[in-house]
Motif scaffolding. Sequence first.
Motif, PDB file in Angstrom:
ATOM      1  N   VAL A 153       5.758  18.588  29.482  1.00 54.07           N
ATOM      2  CA  VAL A 153       6.158  19.970  29.244  1.00 54.07           C
ATOM      3  C   VAL A 153       5.472  20.476  27.988  1.00 54.07           C
ATOM      4  CG1 VAL A 153       8.378  19.692  30.405  1.00 54.07           C
ATOM      5  CG2 VAL A 153       8.249  19.339  27.946  1.00 54.07           C
ATOM      6  N   GLU A 154       5.189  21.767  27.990  1.00 52.52           N
ATOM      7  CA  GLU A 154       4.459  22.364  26.875  1.00 52.52           C
ATOM      8  C   GLU A 154       5.050  23.745  26.577  1.00 52.52           C
ATOM      9  OE1 GLU A 154      -0.200  23.339  26.103  1.00 52.52           O
ATOM     10  OE2 GLU A 154       0.258  21.870  27.667  1.00 52.52           O
ATOM     11  N   LEU A 155       5.230  24.036  25.296  1.00 48.40           N
ATOM     12  CA  LEU A 155       5.739  25.347  24.893  1.00 48.40           C
ATOM     13  C   LEU A 155       4.881  26.459  25.478  1.00 48.40           C
ATOM     14  CD1 LEU A 155       6.804  25.004  21.149  1.00 48.40           C
ATOM     15  CD2 LEU A 155       8.237  25.689  23.070  1.00 48.40           C
ATOM     16  N   GLY A 156       5.535  27.492  26.005  1.00 51.79           N
ATOM     17  CA  GLY A 156       4.816  28.632  26.555  1.00 51.79           C
ATOM     18  C   GLY A 156       4.327  28.435  27.975  1.00 51.79           C
ATOM     19  N   LYS A 157       4.599  27.276  28.566  1.00 51.98           N
ATOM     20  CA  LYS A 157       4.148  26.988  29.940  1.00 51.98           C
ATOM     21  C   LYS A 157       5.368  26.755  30.840  1.00 51.98           C
ATOM     22  CE  LYS A 157      -0.447  26.204  29.313  1.00 51.98           C
ATOM     23  NZ  LYS A 157      -1.215  25.298  28.559  1.00 51.98           N
ATOM     24  N   LYS A 158       5.165  26.985  32.138  1.00 48.98           N
ATOM     25  CA  LYS A 158       6.204  26.736  33.125  1.00 48.98           C
ATOM     26  C   LYS A 158       6.519  25.231  33.155  1.00 48.98           C
ATOM     27  CE  LYS A 158       6.929  29.302  37.436  1.00 48.98           C
ATOM     28  NZ  LYS A 158       8.126  29.906  37.053  1.00 48.98           N
ATOM     29  N   VAL A 159       7.806  24.915  33.210  1.00 51.28           N
ATOM     30  CA  VAL A 159       8.247  23.522  33.309  1.00 51.28           C
ATOM     31  C   VAL A 159       8.119  23.101  34.777  1.00 51.28           C
ATOM     32  CG1 VAL A 159      10.244  21.995  33.070  1.00 51.28           C
ATOM     33  CG2 VAL A 159       9.825  23.775  31.360  1.00 51.28           C
ATOM     34  N   PRO A 160       7.523  21.926  35.047  1.00 52.74           N
ATOM     35  CA  PRO A 160       7.440  21.475  36.447  1.00 52.74           C
ATOM     36  C   PRO A 160       8.847  21.353  37.045  1.00 52.74           C
ATOM     37  CG  PRO A 160       6.153  20.038  34.998  1.00 52.74           C
ATOM     38  CD  PRO A 160       6.930  20.963  34.120  1.00 52.74           C
ATOM     39  N   ASP A 161       8.982  21.712  38.312  1.00 49.92           N
ATOM     40  CA  ASP A 161      10.293  21.606  38.943  1.00 49.92           C
ATOM     41  C   ASP A 161      10.712  20.144  38.968  1.00 49.92           C
ATOM     42  OD1 ASP A 161      12.617  22.546  40.126  1.00 49.92           O
ATOM     43  OD2 ASP A 161      11.824  22.386  42.152  1.00 49.92           O
ATOM     44  N   TRP A 162      11.991  19.903  38.843  1.00 52.04           N
ATOM     45  CA  TRP A 162      12.531  18.557  38.888  1.00 52.04           C
ATOM     46  C   TRP A 162      13.826  18.573  39.691  1.00 52.04           C
ATOM     47  CZ3 TRP A 162      17.305  19.241  36.956  1.00 52.04           C
ATOM     48  CH2 TRP A 162      17.491  20.190  35.945  1.00 52.04           C
ATOM     49  N   THR A 163      14.210  17.418  40.155  1.00 50.48           N
ATOM     50  CA  THR A 163      15.471  17.227  40.865  1.00 50.48           C
ATOM     51  C   THR A 163      16.142  16.021  40.244  1.00 50.48           C
ATOM     52  OG1 THR A 163      14.513  18.105  42.891  1.00 50.48           O
ATOM     53  CG2 THR A 163      16.505  16.794  43.133  1.00 50.48           C
ATOM     54  N   LEU A 167      13.353  12.232  34.134  1.00 45.25           N
ATOM     55  CA  LEU A 167      13.437  13.468  33.350  1.00 45.25           C
ATOM     56  C   LEU A 167      13.103  13.196  31.879  1.00 45.25           C
ATOM     57  CD1 LEU A 167      14.055  16.117  34.704  1.00 45.25           C
ATOM     58  CD2 LEU A 167      16.420  15.918  33.970  1.00 45.25           C
ATOM     59  N   CYS A 168      13.589  12.063  31.372  1.00 47.28           N
ATOM     60  CA  CYS A 168      13.296  11.686  29.978  1.00 47.28           C
ATOM     61  C   CYS A 168      11.788  11.571  29.745  1.00 47.28           C
ATOM     62  CB  CYS A 168      13.968  10.357  29.629  1.00 47.28           C
ATOM     63  SG  CYS A 168      15.764  10.442  29.533  1.00 47.28           S
ATOM     64  N   GLU A 169      11.087  10.983  30.697  1.00 45.77           N
ATOM     65  CA  GLU A 169       9.630  10.842  30.581  1.00 45.77           C
ATOM     66  C   GLU A 169       8.940  12.203  30.693  1.00 45.77           C
ATOM     67  OE1 GLU A 169       7.870   8.326  29.612  1.00 45.77           O
ATOM     68  OE2 GLU A 169       9.432   6.801  29.680  1.00 45.77           O
ATOM     69  N   MET A 170       9.417  13.045  31.619  1.00 47.18           N
ATOM     70  CA  MET A 170       8.819  14.366  31.798  1.00 47.18           C
ATOM     71  C   MET A 170       8.866  15.162  30.490  1.00 47.18           C
ATOM     72  SD  MET A 170       9.946  17.544  34.255  1.00 47.18           S
ATOM     73  CE  MET A 170       9.246  16.957  35.779  1.00 47.18           C
ATOM     74  N   PHE A 171       9.981  15.038  29.769  1.00 44.15           N
ATOM     75  CA  PHE A 171      10.158  15.789  28.529  1.00 44.15           C
ATOM     76  C   PHE A 171       9.734  14.994  27.291  1.00 44.15           C
ATOM     77  CE2 PHE A 171      12.476  18.415  31.415  1.00 44.15           C
ATOM     78  CZ  PHE A 171      12.361  19.690  30.893  1.00 44.15           C
ATOM     79  N   GLY A 172       9.266  13.760  27.491  1.00 42.93           N
ATOM     80  CA  GLY A 172       8.735  12.961  26.381  1.00 42.93           C
ATOM     81  C   GLY A 172       9.761  12.610  25.323  1.00 42.93           C
ATOM     82  N   VAL A 173      10.988  12.270  25.740  1.00 42.83           N
ATOM     83  CA  VAL A 173      12.042  11.977  24.764  1.00 42.83           C
ATOM     84  C   VAL A 173      12.323  10.484  24.575  1.00 42.83           C
ATOM     85  CG1 VAL A 173      13.150  14.225  25.088  1.00 42.83           C
ATOM     86  CG2 VAL A 173      13.945  12.262  26.436  1.00 42.83           C
ATOM     87  N   PHE A 226      15.866  21.498  24.763  1.00 39.65           N
ATOM     88  CA  PHE A 226      14.807  22.355  25.290  1.00 39.65           C
ATOM     89  C   PHE A 226      15.428  23.628  25.839  1.00 39.65           C
ATOM     90  CE2 PHE A 226      13.539  17.997  25.414  1.00 39.65           C
ATOM     91  CZ  PHE A 226      12.246  18.010  24.919  1.00 39.65           C
ATOM     92  N   LEU A 227      14.805  24.747  25.521  1.00 40.61           N
ATOM     93  CA  LEU A 227      15.262  26.044  26.016  1.00 40.61           C
ATOM     94  C   LEU A 227      14.229  26.573  27.001  1.00 40.61           C
ATOM     95  CD1 LEU A 227      17.138  28.499  26.028  1.00 40.61           C
ATOM     96  CD2 LEU A 227      15.974  29.303  23.952  1.00 40.61           C
ATOM     97  N   ILE A 228      14.683  26.768  28.233  1.00 39.41           N
ATOM     98  CA  ILE A 228      13.824  27.248  29.325  1.00 39.41           C
ATOM     99  C   ILE A 228      14.306  28.650  29.695  1.00 39.41           C
ATOM    100  CG2 ILE A 228      13.088  26.786  31.699  1.00 39.41           C
ATOM    101  CD1 ILE A 228      13.826  23.769  31.084  1.00 39.41           C
ATOM    102  N   ASN A 229      13.363  29.598  29.794  1.00 41.10           N
ATOM    103  CA  ASN A 229      13.773  30.983  30.076  1.00 41.10           C
ATOM    104  C   ASN A 229      14.009  31.219  31.575  1.00 41.10           C
ATOM    105  OD1 ASN A 229      11.261  31.508  31.289  1.00 41.10           O
ATOM    106  ND2 ASN A 229      10.518  32.779  29.611  1.00 41.10           N
ATOM    107  N   GLU A 230      14.321  32.467  31.913  1.00 45.52           N
ATOM    108  CA  GLU A 230      14.673  32.836  33.287  1.00 45.52           C
ATOM    109  C   GLU A 230      13.545  32.588  34.285  1.00 45.52           C
ATOM    110  OE1 GLU A 230      16.890  35.652  30.443  1.00 45.52           O
ATOM    111  OE2 GLU A 230      14.959  34.653  30.518  1.00 45.52           O
TER     112      GLU A 230
END
Length: 154
Positions: free
Chosen positions: A4-14, A98-104, A123-127
């Motif tokens: 994930v990167e600031l200012g970019k769309k977050v990949p969809d996850w389930t 999910l932890c790996e996707m967000f690098g935590v 992490f704050l994801i917008n609409e």
Amino acid sequence: MSQVELGKKVPDWTAESNNGTISLRDFAGKRLVLYFYPKDSTPGCTTQAQNFRDLVTEFTTENTVIIGVSRDSLKSHQNFITKQELPFTLISDPDEKLCEMFGVMKMKNMYGKQVRGIERSTFLINEEGVLVQEWRGLKVPGHVDKVLETIKAL
């Protein structure tokens, strides 16, 4: 490595949660606070969950959903939710997808030993599904207030 990167769309996850299977796309049109924490029912994680719980109405007023993520089991999450009266969803991420996707996932010192664990992060994801803010390696005191202030300023 974070995907994930600031200012970019977050990949969809389930992911599996105490409310069944959920996906990022379920929250389209809402802001999403996704917070990663090390372990249910530990002092810092309990305080953080209580802080989100106590301000949940203010987050809801700002069109924002709160979701917590840890590697704990769904049973552990349900016990934590019941004991702390948490009005929000908790995701169980035992495979760390999910932890790996967000690098935590980080190496941390615990009682003098190196252990791999979750670095407390929010992490704050917008609409539109774009990552607009991240807080990594944060301290619990005052954090939830900072997140709410950031949302109100958007």
